[in-house]
Design a protein around this motif. Structure first.
Motif, mmCIF file in Angstrom:
data_model
loop_
_atom_site.group_PDB
_atom_site.id
_atom_site.type_symbol
_atom_site.label_atom_id
_atom_site.label_comp_id
_atom_site.label_asym_id
_atom_site.label_seq_id
_atom_site.Cartn_x
_atom_site.Cartn_y
_atom_site.Cartn_z
ATOM 1 N N UNK A 78 108.845 -25.432 -47.414
ATOM 2 C CA UNK A 78 107.914 -24.869 -48.379
ATOM 3 C C UNK A 78 107.687 -23.384 -48.111
ATOM 4 N N UNK A 79 107.179 -22.653 -49.112
ATOM 5 C CA UNK A 79 106.911 -21.216 -48.919
ATOM 6 C C UNK A 79 105.776 -20.977 -47.927
ATOM 7 N N UNK A 80 105.894 -19.886 -47.183
ATOM 8 C CA UNK A 80 104.891 -19.416 -46.223
ATOM 9 C C UNK A 80 104.393 -18.074 -46.741
ATOM 10 N N UNK A 81 103.105 -17.825 -46.782
ATOM 11 C CA UNK A 81 102.602 -16.562 -47.346
ATOM 12 C C UNK A 81 103.233 -15.338 -46.677
ATOM 13 N N UNK A 82 103.656 -14.398 -47.511
ATOM 14 C CA UNK A 82 104.237 -13.147 -47.027
ATOM 15 C C UNK A 82 103.646 -12.067 -47.923
ATOM 16 N N UNK A 83 102.445 -11.630 -47.592
ATOM 17 C CA UNK A 83 101.651 -10.828 -48.518
ATOM 18 C C UNK A 83 102.326 -9.517 -48.889
ATOM 19 N N UNK A 84 103.046 -8.927 -47.945
ATOM 20 C CA UNK A 84 103.722 -7.661 -48.236
ATOM 21 C C UNK A 84 104.775 -7.831 -49.324
ATOM 22 N N UNK A 85 105.378 -9.009 -49.389
ATOM 23 C CA UNK A 85 106.430 -9.250 -50.380
ATOM 24 C C UNK A 85 106.009 -10.297 -51.422
ATOM 25 N N UNK A 86 104.702 -10.430 -51.653
ATOM 26 C CA UNK A 86 104.233 -11.314 -52.724
ATOM 27 C C UNK A 86 104.666 -10.769 -54.072
ATOM 28 N N UNK A 87 104.666 -11.645 -55.077
ATOM 29 C CA UNK A 87 104.997 -11.195 -56.421
ATOM 30 C C UNK A 87 104.101 -10.022 -56.802
ATOM 31 N N UNK A 88 104.658 -9.084 -57.527
ATOM 32 C CA UNK A 88 103.957 -7.844 -57.854
ATOM 33 C C UNK A 88 102.615 -8.133 -58.528
ATOM 34 N N UNK A 89 101.594 -7.494 -58.033
ATOM 35 C CA UNK A 89 100.278 -7.618 -58.644
ATOM 36 C C UNK A 89 99.407 -8.705 -58.052
ATOM 37 N N UNK A 90 99.982 -9.613 -57.254
ATOM 38 C CA UNK A 90 99.203 -10.708 -56.688
ATOM 39 C C UNK A 90 98.389 -10.225 -55.490
ATOM 40 N N UNK A 91 97.116 -10.582 -55.452
ATOM 41 C CA UNK A 91 96.285 -10.300 -54.285
ATOM 42 C C UNK A 91 96.561 -11.347 -53.210
ATOM 43 N N UNK A 92 96.001 -11.120 -52.026
ATOM 44 C CA UNK A 92 96.145 -12.106 -50.952
ATOM 45 C C UNK A 92 95.551 -13.446 -51.375
ATOM 46 N N UNK A 93 94.370 -13.413 -51.979
ATOM 47 C CA UNK A 93 93.730 -14.663 -52.408
ATOM 48 C C UNK A 93 94.566 -15.383 -53.454
ATOM 49 N N UNK A 94 95.133 -14.625 -54.370
ATOM 50 C CA UNK A 94 95.970 -15.238 -55.406
ATOM 51 C C UNK A 94 97.254 -15.815 -54.810
ATOM 52 N N UNK A 95 97.793 -15.130 -53.810
ATOM 53 C CA UNK A 95 98.983 -15.641 -53.127
ATOM 54 C C UNK A 95 98.672 -16.948 -52.409
ATOM 55 N N UNK A 96 97.528 -16.985 -51.711
ATOM 56 C CA UNK A 96 97.123 -18.223 -51.031
ATOM 57 C C UNK A 96 96.984 -19.373 -52.024
ATOM 58 N N UNK A 97 96.340 -19.095 -53.143
ATOM 59 C CA UNK A 97 96.143 -20.133 -54.152
ATOM 60 C C UNK A 97 97.479 -20.649 -54.666
ATOM 61 N N UNK A 98 98.407 -19.719 -54.898
ATOM 62 C CA UNK A 98 99.739 -20.106 -55.367
ATOM 63 C C UNK A 98 100.457 -20.956 -54.322
ATOM 64 N N UNK A 99 100.375 -20.555 -53.050
ATOM 65 C CA UNK A 99 101.040 -21.297 -51.980
ATOM 66 C C UNK A 99 100.479 -22.720 -51.871
ATOM 67 N N UNK A 100 99.158 -22.844 -51.931
ATOM 68 C CA UNK A 100 98.546 -24.166 -51.796
ATOM 69 C C UNK A 100 98.808 -25.026 -53.023
ATOM 70 N N UNK A 101 98.850 -24.404 -54.209
ATOM 71 C CA UNK A 101 99.230 -25.159 -55.413
ATOM 72 C C UNK A 101 100.661 -25.648 -55.307
ATOM 73 N N UNK A 102 101.542 -24.805 -54.764
ATOM 74 C CA UNK A 102 102.936 -25.206 -54.563
ATOM 75 C C UNK A 102 103.028 -26.427 -53.660
ATOM 76 N N UNK A 103 102.160 -26.448 -52.644
ATOM 77 C CA UNK A 103 102.132 -27.573 -51.717
ATOM 78 C C UNK A 103 101.815 -28.871 -52.460
ATOM 79 N N UNK A 104 100.782 -28.860 -53.259
ATOM 80 C CA UNK A 104 100.395 -30.059 -54.000
ATOM 81 C C UNK A 104 101.458 -30.432 -55.041
ATOM 82 N N UNK A 105 101.984 -29.422 -55.736
ATOM 83 C CA UNK A 105 102.999 -29.698 -56.758
ATOM 84 C C UNK A 105 104.271 -30.261 -56.147
ATOM 85 N N UNK A 106 104.647 -29.730 -54.978
ATOM 86 C CA UNK A 106 105.872 -30.194 -54.332
ATOM 87 C C UNK A 106 105.801 -31.691 -54.057
ATOM 88 N N UNK A 107 104.652 -32.142 -53.579
ATOM 89 C CA UNK A 107 104.523 -33.553 -53.239
ATOM 90 C C UNK A 107 104.188 -34.420 -54.444
#
Length: 448
Positions: free
Chosen positions: A176-205
């Motif tokens: 699964x993806x691991x947060x990499x804030x420096x290379x997050x999708x353009x415009x995403x904040x750290x909080x938004x990146x975390x939310x995306x990562x955790x949503x990916x976790x739930x969606x994956x399973x």
């Protein structure tokens, strides 16, 4: 300038002998052949001295040949070397287990097993988790490094040089993806990146794998070989809660981050997370082969007698060194020193970032910090060749450093926590000069 490649020197002779006698697959970062080491410096076969910002890839938190560690090894050596714990157990193994049970995060009953290497620790942690849960799937993350055995190589992310040509690999490993804030999708904040990562976790399973088949999640609190990428407390706590909600064993790979490397005894303490199992090695014994799995007693005890072990696991010499390392960390206040060192180094790197066009990011926890080099700050194009040039030129000028990262464009720093301020300043001065010079050359070439 130091140049160990000068013709006719001792290093050249050793280089030729090494090429004839030693396996090609073993890589060497430098051309330095060490002859002695003490504290935070090394001397090569020619007598040249080097400042060590690599620490043997993180095994020298208490410094090379710390007198307390050396004496502990010598004292144990005079008693017995290795009768094998499985045949005739010995108290020093038990004493180290007791100390690790006390020090690792988690307010619950713990037990420990000892082995030889980080890869062995991770494999045994997975065995425990599978036996305890009756499930077999393992979740790991992008850019992870967990070892070079067949199983841990499968858990490791990077194909070259670690995995290419060694398959087929064990199944039921999910990444699964691991947060990499420096290379997050353009415009995403750290909080938004975390939310995306955790949503990916739930969606994956929900769509890709059955969470009821997953025995364990294995994660580095700070990615080592992956480029010293640091997640947030939000992400790590969210991941731990997911594991708790789904009866999944949470394993923290603290092999590189443990024993004061990040300013705390174990990096998971930064996130307020108590792992079910913690794996350790590297600085656990001042350079002797030793590793450990420590965690919830009911998980560690899940395998039957005889299902865990190894002839050389828990070496008495390693145990003696391990106890001495813990004493040194406590008595010399190395956790406080680690915090001070991290602030000093990251402050210097941050200042350099503002002045240098090729430094894209500075990050880390404590003195486990990194500089990510880029050819262009806007595009963030990885500067792999520049990084390699800086590493090579640095050791030619008396400073040993390492690179890492998915793109091999990250300078990572693992200096002994015992390094004095004068030596730190000298090493930083060398590094700053080399980075500025090599970066200017790159900028001049790109401007042509």
């Amino acid at each position: 300038m130091v140049d160990v490649y000068s013709s006719g020197n001792r290093a050249n002779d050793l280089k030729k002998r090494r090429e004839t006698a030693v396996a090609r697959g073993l890589n060497n970062v430098t051309g330095i052949y060490v002859n002695s080491a003490s504290g935070s410096t090394l001397k090569d076969a020619e007598g040249n001295e080097y400042i060590d910002f690599a620490g043997g890839i993180g095994i020298q938190n208490t410094g090379h040949n710390h007198p307390r560690v050396v004496k502990a090894i010598q004292d144990q050596l005079s008693k017995f070397i290795h009768p094998c714990f499985h045949v005739t157990p010995y108290e020093i193994y038990i004493r180290l287990a007791e100390r690790l049970n006390e020090l690792t995060p988690g307010n619950f009953s713990k037990k420990t097993m000892l082995a030889n290497s980080g890869a062995e620790a991770n494999e045994n942690a997975i065995k425990m988790a599978r036996k305890y849960t009756g499930k077999s799937g393992i979740v790991v993350f992008d850019r992870a490094f967990h070892g070079r055995t067949l199983l841990t190589m499968s858990l490791t992310s990077k194909v070259m040089p670690y995995k290419k040509g060694f398959g087929p690999f064990p199944g039921e490993i999910y990444r699964l993806p691991y947060p990499y804030y420096y290379r997050s999708d353009e415009g995403l904040t750290r909080d938004e990146t975390d939310k995306l990562m955790l949503n990916n976790l739930h969606n994956f399973f929900q769509y890709e794998a059955d969470k009821d088949s997953i025995a364990a999640v294995l994660i580095e609190p700070v990615q080592g070989e992956g480029g010293f990428v640091v997640p947030s407390e939000t992400f790590m706590q969210g991941l731990k809660k997911f594991c708790e909600d789904n009866q999944i064993v949470f394993i923290a790979d603290e092999i590189q981050t443990g024993f004061g490397r990040t300013g705390k005894m174990f990096a998971m303490e930064h996130f307020g997370v108590e792992p079910d199992l913690t794996t350790m090695s590297k600085s656990i014994a001042g350079g002797l082969p030793l590793s450990a799995v420590t965690g919830k007693a009911e998980i560690v005890d899940a395998p039957e007698p005889g299902q865990l072990g190894g002839t050389l696991g828990g070496s008495p010499l390693g145990c003696a060194a391990g106890l001495a390392v813990l004493d040194v960390i406590e008595e010399e206040n190395l956790l406080d020193r680690s915090v001070w060192m991290g602030e000093k180094i990251q402050s210097a790197f941050s200042r350099l970032k503002d002045e240098c066009e090729t430094i894209g990011d500075v990050r880390g926890l404590g003195p486990m910090c990194a500089i990510e080099l880029v050819a262009d700050k806007k595009t963030k194009e990885p500067a792999k060749e520049l990084t390699a040039n800086i590493v090579k030129r640095s050791w030619r000028e008396g400073l040993i450093i390492l690179s890492s990262g998915l793109y091999s464009n990250v300078l990572r720093f693992l200096p002994p926590l015992t390094m004095d301020e004068k030596t730190i300043d000298k090493g930083l001065a060398i590094l700053e000069r080399v980075i500025e010079d090599e970066s200017k050359q790159l900028m001049d070439i790109q401007g042509e």
